[in-house]
Design an enzyme around this catalytic site. Structure first.
Site, PDB file in Angstrom:
ATOM      1  N   GLY A   1       0.736  -0.994  -0.370  1.00 32.20           N
ATOM      2  CA  GLY A   1       0.004   0.039   0.145  1.00 32.20           C
ATOM      3  C   GLY A   1       0.564   1.175  -0.059  1.00 32.20           C
ATOM      4  N   CYS A   2       0.323   2.516   0.653  1.00 32.55           N
ATOM      5  CA  CYS A   2       0.911   3.960   0.585  1.00 32.55           C
ATOM      6  C   CYS A   2       2.470   3.642   1.082  1.00 32.55           C
ATOM      7  CB  CYS A   2      -0.295   4.443   1.040  1.00 32.55           C
ATOM      8  SG  CYS A   2      -1.920   5.274  -0.033  1.00 32.55           S
ATOM      9  N   ASN A   3       2.801   2.601   2.460  1.00 29.68           N
ATOM     10  CA  ASN A   3       3.220   2.785   3.211  1.00 29.68           C
ATOM     11  C   ASN A   3       4.378   1.927   1.968  1.00 29.68           C
ATOM     12  OD1 ASN A   3       1.833   0.808   4.703  1.00 29.68           O
ATOM     13  ND2 ASN A   3       3.645   0.695   4.398  1.00 29.68           N
TER      14      ASN A   3
ATOM     15  N   MET B   1       1.944   6.092   5.087  1.00 30.47           N
ATOM     16  CA  MET B   1       1.659   5.618   6.133  1.00 30.47           C
ATOM     17  C   MET B   1       0.815   4.857   5.062  1.00 30.47           C
ATOM     18  SD  MET B   1       1.748   9.610   7.217  1.00 30.47           S
ATOM     19  CE  MET B   1       0.063  10.650   6.674  1.00 30.47           C
TER      20      MET B   1
END
Length: 367
Positions: free
Chosen positions: A153-155, A354
């Site tokens: 994901g975004c992290n 995050m």
């Protein structure tokens, strides 16, 4: 002979922190059409005032998206999962290849210099991985070492940077590249519900690449990577997830409305751990490059870390102009910081991402 008077248990002076690796270049790329939030509402024919308010209060003006063509009635029909996977493969390779070339140009390197390629993506599944497809697309030496980080994901951009910084340190003088390529248009479910509205109002398509070397000499431009720290908020592990939606017969991304406050409440813990033993305080950090996760997430992080609007100008600017670009967002902010030509030698920066887990990742850098 020089004798150090520093006690072994004392933290090193901030100006003498050892580095793991060094960032030597960055490049970005987008794909599709730049569409405003109001234009997208009209394209998708969304009339529900609650859903419209999610789009219009997002602090996003425009995003790059690749939407399905209109049907005979002018509507954009939801794409089957197979078509979405095809879209991801096409866009991730196209954007990724362009971002990588832009990064090498910024670095002053060529494709023949690349010794390790790490590709990050969470908006589709590929086997063989994106790294193999990029190597074939660009004609990179097939002996090139490679790795793929999928589904974090975004992290994940900082997770990849952590791993590749270690590879770089173990292979001094050799060029490594981290490439984040996210075709968020391939993760959309166009059903007009409030659950999908949160996602559809937020994400955009984009790719970003960053080059790393170690032991390259004093004349190499770019900040040194000093340290990493991360934290998984296990109590909120299901608050951000991308899983199978049986009703839609496709994968669907879910964001809990409380996640911005959960992330914000834990931001101090991670940053304090990152700075522990460095002799640095938060007030010593000159540049903050935070993931453009959304207006509420950015506000929550700012409040909990005591950051000013100016500190997060690149984060909010990328959100405004591109939306949430998932794993590569922080590199878009980093590129924008460099374009200002305001960074001075010796200054410190913190990178923060995050994402699902729920996870916060950080890195400390110094120019």
């Amino acid at each position: 002979m020089t004798i150090s008077l520093t006690h072994p248990q004392d933290p090193p002076a901030p100006g003498r922190l050892p580095g793991i690796s060094q960032i030597t270049g960055v490049g970005t790329a987008t794909s599709g059409t730049s569409i405003s939030q109001t234009e997208l509402l009209d394209i998708l024919r969304i009339e529900d005032p609650r859903v419209r308010s999610v789009f219009l209060n997002s602090a996003i003006q425009r995003r790059h998206l690749t939407l399905p063509p209109p049907d005979g009635t002018g509507r954009r029909a939801p794409e089957p999962q197979g078509d979405l996977l095809d879209k991801h493969k096409k866009l991730a390779v196209e954007m990724g290849a362009q971002a990588l070339m832009n990064c090498l140009k910024d670095t002053g390197a060529s494709l023949s210099d690349v010794r390790h390629l790490c590709c990050v993506t969470s908006t589709g599944f590929l086997t063989p991985g994106l790294s193999a497809l990029i190597i074939r697309e660009l004609g990179i030496d097939p002996h090139c070492s490679r790795s793929d980080i999928v589904g974090m994901g975004c992290n994940a951009g900082l997770n990849a940077l952590n791993v590749v910084a270690g590879w770089s340190a173990a292979h001094p003088g050799e060029l490594a590249v981290v490439l984040c390529s996210e075709a968020c248009s391939a993760a959309y479910a166009l059903d007009g519900t409030m659950r999908t509205a949160v996602v559809n109002s937020l994400f955009g398509d984009g790719a970003a690449a960053v080059a790393l070397t170690a032991g390259g000499g004093q004349d190499v431009a770019g900040p040194r990577i000093l340290k990493f720290a991360g934290y998984i908020i296990t109590d909120a592990i299901d608050a951000m997830r991308y899983d199978w939606d049986r009703a839609q017969d496709r994968f669907s991304f879910f964001l809990d409305p409380q996640i911005p406050y959960v992330v914000g409440a834990h931001a101090e813990r991670v940053v304090d751990r990152l700075l522990a033993g460095t002799g640095l305080r938060r007030s010593d950090i000159d540049h903050w490059l935070v993931h453009s996760g959304g207006k509420k997430v950015i506000d929550a992080v700012a409040v909990n870390l005591g950051l000013r609007r100016h500190d997060l100008r690149h984060t909010t600017g990328i959100l405004r102009d591109h939306g949430n670009l998932s794993s590569g967002s922080f590199l878009f902010s980093y590129e924008r910081l460099l374009s200002e030509n305001v960074v001075q030698p010796g200054e410190h920066g913190i990178l923060m991402t995050m994402g699902p887990g729920s996870t916060i990742e950080t890195a400390l850098i110094q120019w």
